[in-house]
Scaffold this motif. Structure first.
Motif, PDB file in Angstrom:
ATOM      1  N   VAL A  89      43.647  91.739  45.720  1.00  0.00           N
ATOM      2  CA  VAL A  89      44.395  90.569  45.261  1.00  0.00           C
ATOM      3  C   VAL A  89      43.574  89.927  44.140  1.00  0.00           C
ATOM      4  O   VAL A  89      42.370  89.711  44.303  1.00  0.00           O
ATOM      5  CB  VAL A  89      44.596  89.581  46.431  1.00  0.00           C
ATOM      6  CG1 VAL A  89      45.014  88.211  45.924  1.00  0.00           C
ATOM      7  CG2 VAL A  89      45.633  90.125  47.413  1.00  0.00           C
ATOM      8  N   TYR A  90      44.203  89.654  42.992  1.00  0.00           N
ATOM      9  CA  TYR A  90      43.483  89.083  41.843  1.00  0.00           C
ATOM     10  C   TYR A  90      44.029  87.675  41.598  1.00  0.00           C
ATOM     11  O   TYR A  90      45.171  87.502  41.180  1.00  0.00           O
ATOM     12  CB  TYR A  90      43.677  89.974  40.617  1.00  0.00           C
ATOM     13  CG  TYR A  90      42.693  89.733  39.495  1.00  0.00           C
ATOM     14  CD1 TYR A  90      42.265  88.448  39.143  1.00  0.00           C
ATOM     15  CD2 TYR A  90      42.182  90.789  38.755  1.00  0.00           C
ATOM     16  CE1 TYR A  90      41.358  88.235  38.132  1.00  0.00           C
ATOM     17  CE2 TYR A  90      41.271  90.586  37.718  1.00  0.00           C
ATOM     18  CZ  TYR A  90      40.869  89.302  37.411  1.00  0.00           C
ATOM     19  OH  TYR A  90      39.966  89.082  36.390  1.00  0.00           O
ATOM     20  N   VAL A  91      43.188  86.652  41.835  1.00  0.00           N
ATOM     21  CA  VAL A  91      43.616  85.251  41.753  1.00  0.00           C
ATOM     22  C   VAL A  91      43.434  84.739  40.314  1.00  0.00           C
ATOM     23  O   VAL A  91      42.314  84.666  39.804  1.00  0.00           O
ATOM     24  CB  VAL A  91      42.812  84.389  42.753  1.00  0.00           C
ATOM     25  CG1 VAL A  91      43.203  82.916  42.632  1.00  0.00           C
ATOM     26  CG2 VAL A  91      43.031  84.900  44.180  1.00  0.00           C
ATOM     27  N   HIS A 121      41.621  78.420  43.168  1.00  0.00           N
ATOM     28  CA  HIS A 121      40.914  79.672  43.467  1.00  0.00           C
ATOM     29  C   HIS A 121      40.431  79.701  44.913  1.00  0.00           C
ATOM     30  O   HIS A 121      40.558  80.711  45.605  1.00  0.00           O
ATOM     31  CB  HIS A 121      39.713  79.855  42.531  1.00  0.00           C
ATOM     32  CG  HIS A 121      40.089  80.040  41.081  1.00  0.00           C
ATOM     33  ND1 HIS A 121      39.159  80.170  40.080  1.00  0.00           N
ATOM     34  CD2 HIS A 121      41.303  80.109  40.455  1.00  0.00           C
ATOM     35  CE1 HIS A 121      39.768  80.318  38.912  1.00  0.00           C
ATOM     36  NE2 HIS A 121      41.074  80.270  39.123  1.00  0.00           N
ATOM     37  N   HIS A 122      39.848  78.579  45.342  1.00  0.00           N
ATOM     38  CA  HIS A 122      39.265  78.477  46.685  1.00  0.00           C
ATOM     39  C   HIS A 122      40.297  78.835  47.749  1.00  0.00           C
ATOM     40  O   HIS A 122      40.094  79.743  48.553  1.00  0.00           O
ATOM     41  CB  HIS A 122      38.743  77.039  46.849  1.00  0.00           C
ATOM     42  CG  HIS A 122      38.237  76.690  48.201  1.00  0.00           C
ATOM     43  ND1 HIS A 122      38.938  75.889  49.081  1.00  0.00           N
ATOM     44  CD2 HIS A 122      37.097  77.026  48.845  1.00  0.00           C
ATOM     45  CE1 HIS A 122      38.241  75.730  50.188  1.00  0.00           C
ATOM     46  NE2 HIS A 122      37.121  76.415  50.084  1.00  0.00           N
ATOM     47  N   GLU A 123      41.434  78.148  47.718  1.00  0.00           N
ATOM     48  CA  GLU A 123      42.457  78.385  48.757  1.00  0.00           C
ATOM     49  C   GLU A 123      42.959  79.839  48.735  1.00  0.00           C
ATOM     50  O   GLU A 123      43.052  80.493  49.781  1.00  0.00           O
ATOM     51  CB  GLU A 123      43.658  77.444  48.550  1.00  0.00           C
ATOM     52  CG  GLU A 123      44.771  77.752  49.557  1.00  0.00           C
ATOM     53  CD  GLU A 123      46.035  76.917  49.358  1.00  0.00           C
ATOM     54  OE1 GLU A 123      45.988  75.894  48.648  1.00  0.00           O
ATOM     55  OE2 GLU A 123      47.078  77.315  49.942  1.00  0.00           O
ATOM     56  N   TYR A 124      43.251  80.355  47.540  1.00  0.00           N
ATOM     57  CA  TYR A 124      43.900  81.682  47.505  1.00  0.00           C
ATOM     58  C   TYR A 124      42.923  82.830  47.734  1.00  0.00           C
ATOM     59  O   TYR A 124      43.314  83.864  48.288  1.00  0.00           O
ATOM     60  CB  TYR A 124      44.748  81.819  46.230  1.00  0.00           C
ATOM     61  CG  TYR A 124      46.021  81.040  46.449  1.00  0.00           C
ATOM     62  CD1 TYR A 124      47.100  81.629  47.109  1.00  0.00           C
ATOM     63  CD2 TYR A 124      46.090  79.689  46.141  1.00  0.00           C
ATOM     64  CE1 TYR A 124      48.237  80.903  47.403  1.00  0.00           C
ATOM     65  CE2 TYR A 124      47.225  78.945  46.434  1.00  0.00           C
ATOM     66  CZ  TYR A 124      48.304  79.561  47.065  1.00  0.00           C
ATOM     67  OH  TYR A 124      49.417  78.825  47.382  1.00  0.00           O
ATOM     68  N   VAL A 125      41.661  82.634  47.373  1.00  0.00           N
ATOM     69  CA  VAL A 125      40.666  83.665  47.706  1.00  0.00           C
ATOM     70  C   VAL A 125      40.501  83.717  49.226  1.00  0.00           C
ATOM     71  O   VAL A 125      40.478  84.810  49.822  1.00  0.00           O
ATOM     72  CB  VAL A 125      39.316  83.390  46.998  1.00  0.00           C
ATOM     73  CG1 VAL A 125      38.200  84.223  47.619  1.00  0.00           C
ATOM     74  CG2 VAL A 125      39.433  83.686  45.507  1.00  0.00           C
TER      75      VAL A 125
END
Ligand code: NAD
Length: 374
Positions: free
Chosen positions: A115-117, A124-128
């Motif tokens: 997965v590339y955010v 970034h924090h939440e989706y990583v």
């Protein structure tokens, strides 16, 4: 002028191609990737892009059309019309399309390896972390997050989930940059004495997220100054010992209510190496200049999408021009297929170190004090 138009026109003024939508721009070929059949054939890695904004659309998706060992397998977007457009353009099946609510179901999708955010910095924090919990390896755009604590949490989440985490530091794979790193490490011109590194552009749309501190984490330092911080680290191969810094004046109070307009900093590195850094949202500038005991190297452009240009005290550098994102993604894919790991020089730990230095630069500018880093 929109933000993207502004970035594009600045880089075009410098003779730098920015994307397929610009008429004059042709995508550089992947000259550094041999055309012979890959030894990993049949194991293409599936990548899902999260956030289909300018960088995802004009750079990463274009790059993924050229990579023999990875491809655009899925998308995550909050805009249904974009989903339709991308499904058609890249032949993406509906089952590989998610929105921000359904994103976590990506855990069940065997087509997606990475997965590339590519969202605004604050997301970034939440989706990583959500990607890691879904059991996917994660690439995250720079800056890794808005704070040191967020970076630490992202690293922990990926470790706990047993997945790889990388930051999209594309310059690490770019031929001119790699050559200058080699020349510095092998002391072709002797020891590094001084580095001058700057990156700035004239920002457009005053309403964009890059000018809102809660979303961007800061101003040009977070966005493009980070390249200069990185640059001083990959050239010296060392970590800075201390930093002083100064905010520049605000000449445009409409745009710079929330974030700095420009910033200068000075790093002390080991062996009495000084690094002068400068970043700005109101100055078009881009250079990495290194003075050695017996010569110099200059890259300019040094950090944008290219063509990167370089010269040394012995003449022009003549190296392949590559598509940065294709080159980076292919290198990551090959390393992963070979070792099950991402390249260590773009790890989450490296993103965290940069975040510590960016935070220290802000603290030095705010307090007027020299901040010790080691
Ligand atoms: P952008 O504004 O063009 O795209 C952001 C995307 O996030 C859009 O698709 C937008 O719809 C989506 N989004 C979802 N929720 C949002 C919200 N609440 N507010 C705003 N947008 C929201 O930005 P970009 O230029 O593509 O930058 C995205 C990331 O990529 C940033 O972290 C940036 O630093 C990074 N980037 C890296 C490079 C590089 O060379 N490595 C270049 C450009 C951008």
């Amino acid at each position: 002028m929109t933000e993207n138009q502004s970035r594009r026109s600045f880089l075009q003024n410098l003779g730098v191609g920015l994307g397929t939508t610009a008429a004059a721009f042709t995508v550089p070929s992947l000259v550094s990737i041999p055309e012979s059949k890959s030894k990993y054939e049949g194991k293409k890695l599936g990548i899902a892009l999260v956030g289909l904004g300018s960088y995802a659309k004009n750079q990463l998706a274009v790059g993924l059309e050229q990579t023999p060992n990875c491809y655009l397998a899925g998308i995550v977007t909050g805009t249904p019309s974009k989903a339709e457009e991308w499904m058609k353009k890249y032949n993406i099946p509906k089952k590989n399309v998610y929105n921000y609510q359904t994103f976590d179901q990506i855990a069940d999708n065997k087509d997606i390896d990475i997965v590339y955010v590519v969202l605004p910095n604050s997301m970034h924090h939440e989706y990583v972390i959500r990607a890691a919990k879904a059991g996917k390896h994660v690439m995250c755009e720079k800056p890794m997050a808005n704070t040191v604590k967020e970076c630490q949490e992202m690293i922990k989440a990926c470790k706990d989930a047993g997945v790889q985490l990388g930051v999209g530091y594309r310059m690490h794979f770019e031929p001119f940059t790699k050559e200058v790193i080699r020349m510095s490490r092998e002391k072709v011109f002797g020891n590094v004495k001084f580095i001058n590194s700057n990156f700035g552009f004239t920002i457009g749309d005053p309403t964009q997220w890059r000018l809102k501190k809660p979303m961007a984490g800061g101003g040009p330092l977070m966005d493009v100054g980070i390249y200069c911080v990185q640059g001083s680290r990959y050239i010296t191969g060392k970590e800075p010992l201390a930093v002083t810094a100064q905010f520049g004046p605000i000449t445009d109070p409409t745009r710079f209510k929330d974030v700095e307009e420009s910033l200068s900093w000075q790093f002390d590195f080991p062996d009495a190496v000084t690094v002068n850094g400068f970043t700005s949202y109101k100055t078009n500038i881009e250079q990495l200049y290194i003075t050695y005991e017996k010569g110099f190297v200059q890259l300019s452009p040094a950090y944008s999408y290219g063509p990167i240009k370089g010269r040394t005290s012995q003449g022009e550098l003549n190296l392949p021009i590559v598509h940065h994102q294709a080159n980076m993604l292919e290198a990551i894919a090959r390393e992963f297929l070979e070792t099950k790991m991402f390249p260590s020089h773009i790890s989450g730990e490296e993103g965290l170190k940069d975040m510590k230095y960016l935070t220290a630069i802000y603290e030095a500018a705010r307090t007027g004090k020299k901040i010790k880093l080691a």
